[in-house]
Enzyme design. Sequence first.
Site, short mmCIF file in Angstrom:
data_model
loop_
_atom_site.label_atom_id
_atom_site.label_comp_id
_atom_site.label_asym_id
_atom_site.label_seq_id
_atom_site.Cartn_x
_atom_site.Cartn_y
_atom_site.Cartn_z
CG ASP A 11 12.75 3.76 -28.62
OD1 ASP A 11 12.76 3.96 -27.39
OD2 ASP A 11 11.75 3.36 -29.23
CG HIS A 18 17.82 7.05 -19.74
ND1 HIS A 18 17.22 6.84 -20.96
CD2 HIS A 18 16.80 7.05 -18.83
CE1 HIS A 18 15.90 6.71 -20.80
NE2 HIS A 18 15.63 6.84 -19.51
CG LEU A 72 29.48 15.17 -36.80
CD1 LEU A 72 28.79 14.54 -38.02
CD2 LEU A 72 29.61 14.15 -35.69
C1 V07 Z 1 20.70 11.71 -23.29
C2 V07 Z 1 21.58 9.38 -23.61
C3 V07 Z 1 21.39 8.88 -25.01
C4 V07 Z 1 20.16 8.03 -25.16
C5 V07 Z 1 18.88 8.80 -25.17
C6 V07 Z 1 18.34 9.34 -23.86
C7 V07 Z 1 19.30 9.71 -22.78
C8 V07 Z 1 23.80 12.83 -24.52
C9 V07 Z 1 23.16 14.03 -24.33
C10 V07 Z 1 23.66 15.37 -24.61
C11 V07 Z 1 22.80 16.40 -24.91
C12 V07 Z 1 23.28 17.67 -25.22
C13 V07 Z 1 24.63 17.89 -25.23
C14 V07 Z 1 25.50 16.89 -24.93
C15 V07 Z 1 25.02 15.63 -24.62
C16 V07 Z 1 21.91 13.69 -23.81
C17 V07 Z 1 19.80 13.91 -23.00
C18 V07 Z 1 19.67 12.54 -22.90
C19 V07 Z 1 18.70 14.80 -22.59
F1 V07 Z 1 25.10 19.11 -25.53
N1 V07 Z 1 23.02 11.82 -24.16
N2 V07 Z 1 21.86 12.33 -23.72
N3 V07 Z 1 20.91 14.49 -23.46
N4 V07 Z 1 20.56 10.32 -23.21
#
Ligand code: V07
Length: 258
Positions: A38, A55, A149
């Site tokens: 968050d 983000h 992991l």
């Molecule tokens: C998202 C970055 C981290 C902070 C929180 C909100 C935004 C990495 C992924 C991701 C998801 C699946 C995957 C590989 C990477 C991600 C979303 C949002 C929706 F297989 N960061 N991140 N997915 N944020």
Amino acid sequence: MLNKIKIWKNQNNSSTLRDKIEEIKKLPVPEHVAIIMDGNGRWAKKRALPRVAGHHEGMKVVRKTTMLANELGIKTLTLYAFSTENWKRPKNEIDFIMKLPEEFLDTFLPELVENNVQVKMMGYKDQLPVHTLNAIEKAINETKDNTGLVLNFALNYGSRAEIIDAVKEVLIDYKSGIIDEKDLDEETFSSYLMTSDFSDPDLLIRTSGEIRLSNFMLWQLAYSEFWFTDVLWPDFREEHLLDAIESFQKRQRRFGGI
Ligand code: V07
């Protein structure tokens, strides 16, 4: 011997990240760590940047956190990336967020593979954009035989919906005689949840100062240790994860004493 100790200290005679990692590895680490990432929007606002910049910065922190968790021997890292409630956000923000899995994987999938990390996802897949889901499923497939992991993304996940859906599945199995009333205990019910492959989190971390669960793993976190920090997710660094684990290890020691 004294010399040997000295070279482990930096110029300020304080311990380095490396020292801290080695100290933490001497004691049992949590098997499953879950994180509510968050504070990305707030991080951006503080810098007069658009929310999406937060983000994007948060995505880079996912990479570093994953690598450290892997090195520490944590078995599962569950990251709350997008909740079922997050669809209420502005469309441009959602569109941007839904491109992050692709960008993350385009950049880091080779590194995940090299480091034996297995990618998984839990959440409602149907509502996700096809491009997002395709990228994630490709990563899941390419890493399915990795034994390091497990990096589990909670994406379009909501815990109450998960529990209701599990109840519905139990009812279906009850009707068809697969399960009897007397068979339904906590362990059996857990096997109907999205987390059936994982142990319950030992440690929950939430960044950004909010002290609540926000519909995240309500069933699974029943016995977990909680660690809350005011640090915003884009500012979350290796030392913060180490602090959380150190605190977990101290609590374990206190309870393990008797
Ligand atoms: C998202 C970055 C981290 C902070 C929180 C909100 C935004 C990495 C992924 C991701 C998801 C699946 C995957 C590989 C990477 C991600 C979303 C949002 C929706 F297989 N960061 N991140 N997915 N944020």
